[in-house]
Design a protein around this motif. Structure first.
Motif, PDB file in Angstrom:
ATOM      1  N   UNK A   1       1.286  -1.010  -0.330  1.00 13.16           N
ATOM      2  CA  UNK A   1       0.536   0.128  -0.446  1.00 13.16           C
ATOM      3  C   UNK A   1       1.280   1.352  -0.414  1.00 13.16           C
ATOM      4  N   UNK A   2       0.475   2.177  -0.868  1.00  9.62           N
ATOM      5  CA  UNK A   2       1.402   3.098  -0.776  1.00  9.62           C
ATOM      6  C   UNK A   2       0.344   4.752   0.284  1.00  9.62           C
ATOM      7  N   UNK A   3       1.369   5.288   0.717  1.00  7.69           N
ATOM      8  CA  UNK A   3       0.479   6.240   1.184  1.00  7.69           C
ATOM      9  C   UNK A   3       1.349   7.386   0.918  1.00  7.69           C
ATOM     10  N   UNK A   4       1.554   8.890   0.628  1.00  4.36           N
ATOM     11  CA  UNK A   4       2.422  10.202   1.232  1.00  4.36           C
ATOM     12  C   UNK A   4       2.261  10.225   2.723  1.00  4.36           C
ATOM     13  N   UNK A   5       3.304  10.333   3.427  1.00  4.65           N
ATOM     14  CA  UNK A   5       3.150  10.958   5.009  1.00  4.65           C
ATOM     15  C   UNK A   5       2.302  11.875   5.419  1.00  4.65           C
ATOM     16  N   UNK A   6       2.028  12.676   4.690  1.00  7.47           N
ATOM     17  CA  UNK A   6       1.027  13.352   4.460  1.00  7.47           C
ATOM     18  C   UNK A   6      -0.791  13.556   5.592  1.00  7.47           C
ATOM     19  N   UNK A   7      -0.686  11.956   4.320  1.00  7.99           N
ATOM     20  CA  UNK A   7      -2.464  11.391   4.652  1.00  7.99           C
ATOM     21  C   UNK A   7      -2.422  10.328   5.524  1.00  7.99           C
ATOM     22  N   UNK A   8      -1.163  10.167   7.147  1.00  5.96           N
ATOM     23  CA  UNK A   8      -2.154   9.542   7.055  1.00  5.96           C
ATOM     24  C   UNK A   8      -1.776  10.162   8.289  1.00  5.96           C
ATOM     25  N   UNK A   9      -3.682  10.353   7.889  1.00  3.28           N
ATOM     26  CA  UNK A   9      -4.225  10.685   9.698  1.00  3.28           C
ATOM     27  C   UNK A   9      -4.516   9.274  10.212  1.00  3.28           C
TER      28      UNK A   9
ATOM     29  N   UNK B   1      -0.002 -13.633   4.284  1.00  3.61           N
ATOM     30  CA  UNK B   1       0.964 -13.144   3.246  1.00  3.61           C
ATOM     31  C   UNK B   1       1.584 -11.616   3.805  1.00  3.61           C
ATOM     32  N   UNK B   2       2.806 -11.073   3.166  1.00  3.72           N
ATOM     33  CA  UNK B   2       3.565  -9.658   3.732  1.00  3.72           C
ATOM     34  C   UNK B   2       3.231  -8.944   3.484  1.00  3.72           C
ATOM     35  N   UNK B   3       2.195  -8.000   4.274  1.00  4.50           N
ATOM     36  CA  UNK B   3       1.928  -6.384   3.839  1.00  4.50           C
ATOM     37  C   UNK B   3       3.106  -5.195   4.373  1.00  4.50           C
ATOM     38  N   UNK B   4       3.402  -4.884   3.173  1.00  2.00           N
ATOM     39  CA  UNK B   4       3.955  -3.596   3.422  1.00  2.00           C
ATOM     40  C   UNK B   4       3.799  -1.824   3.398  1.00  2.00           C
ATOM     41  N   UNK B   5       3.571  -1.392   3.502  1.00  2.00           N
ATOM     42  CA  UNK B   5       3.497   0.269   4.346  1.00  2.00           C
ATOM     43  C   UNK B   5       4.844   1.237   3.460  1.00  2.00           C
ATOM     44  N   UNK B   6       4.661   1.377   2.288  1.00  2.00           N
ATOM     45  CA  UNK B   6       4.981   2.397   1.542  1.00  2.00           C
ATOM     46  C   UNK B   6       4.963   4.238   1.683  1.00  2.00           C
ATOM     47  N   UNK B   7       5.568   5.123   2.140  1.00  2.00           N
ATOM     48  CA  UNK B   7       5.654   6.128   1.549  1.00  2.00           C
ATOM     49  C   UNK B   7       6.190   7.366   0.920  1.00  2.00           C
ATOM     50  N   UNK B   8       6.531   8.344   0.680  1.00  2.00           N
ATOM     51  CA  UNK B   8       6.712   9.366  -0.063  1.00  2.00           C
ATOM     52  C   UNK B   8       8.534   9.321   0.221  1.00  2.00           C
TER      53      UNK B   8
END
Length: 252
Positions: A122-130, A149-156
């Motif tokens: 999943x991708x989310x810009x850090x400023x949107x991590x409300x 299943x491995x789940x990864x959070x990717x940010x800018x």
């Protein structure tokens, strides 16, 4: 929503996969992308530039054998059950009380010696991590954890430099003039490397190499981009972000 599920959106694999959401389905702010994949043989739909960047990293990887975007978390009832157990309000279709189908931005299939391993991203810009966004991401993680299943959070903030440099060359590899030139991308890259000096910006080296082949810099950029994507160039795409005016490094 049920009609989309029954039609198989967000399900399947390989060339037959259909994302749950297409670019046309979501209001665009200029960050959506449609790109043909060399891995899957189909057109992929990305709703943000960050998702597209993750896709490019997957395309460049030697181990990725399938890329599925906007993957639906089904069965529908399961994410509702998870939300109830975690005490989280399940997302609903705007303007209704109907629970929406959750999706994961990308589901990647990696070929390993003992078989194929799945990784959800999943991708989310850090400023949107409300706080609310983090709740939704928790639902995603719980869904994939249930399946081992491995789940990864990717940010800018944690996208590698390579992603930006692959974007720099992404359009170049479809340069029709470069494709029609008859020049071997690897041969062009070798000349580019011969012209390299640490205090010369990319565009100056590119012009010199292009002149040697009697083509303009646009064609040269396309040829070098093809060499990069074919892993036939010594241009270092992991050291610093490449622009036309930046200094570059070569791998040893």
């Amino acid at each position: 929503m049920l009609r989309w599920i029954q039609a198989g959106y967000g399900q399947g694999e390989g060339e037959a996969f259909k994302p749950f959401m297409y670019v046309r389905d979501v209001p665009s702010e200029g960050t959506s992308s449609m790109v043909s994949s060399r891995v899957t043989g189909r057109t992929h739909h990305y709703l943000s530039s960050g998702e597209f960047s993750v896709h490019l990293l997957a395309e460049y990887s030697r181990s990725i054998v399938d890329i599925r975007e906007q993957y639906a978390l089904l069965p529908w009832e399961e994410t509702q059950e998870i939300a109830a157990k975690l005490g989280i309000r399940h997302p609903v279709i705007p303007g209704t009380k109907t629970p929406s189908v959750l999706t994961t931005d990308l589901l990647l299939s990696l070929k390993e010696p003992d078989g194929v391993r799945l990784v959800a991203v999943s991708f989310k810009p850090e400023q949107q991590l409300t706080a609310r966004t983090l709740e939704k991401l928790l639902l995603e993680r719980a869904y994939w954890n249930r399946r081992g299943i491995t789940w990864l959070l990717v940010t800018d903030k944690n996208l590698p430099i390579r992603a930006g440099n692959l974007r720099f060359f992404e359009n170049a590899i479809r340069n029709q003039d470069a494709l029609r030139s008859g020049i071997d991308p690897e041969a062009f890259s070798r000349r580019f490397e011969q012209e390299w000096k640490p205090d010369r910006p990319y565009i100056d080296i590119l012009r010199q190499a292009s002149n040697a082949f009697s083509v303009d810099s646009n064609v040269g950029h396309g040829l070098l981009g093809a060499a990069v994507w074919q892993r036939k160039s010594l241009l270092n795409i992991d050291h610093r972000l490449i622009t036309h005016q930046s200094y570059i490094t070569l791998t040893k």
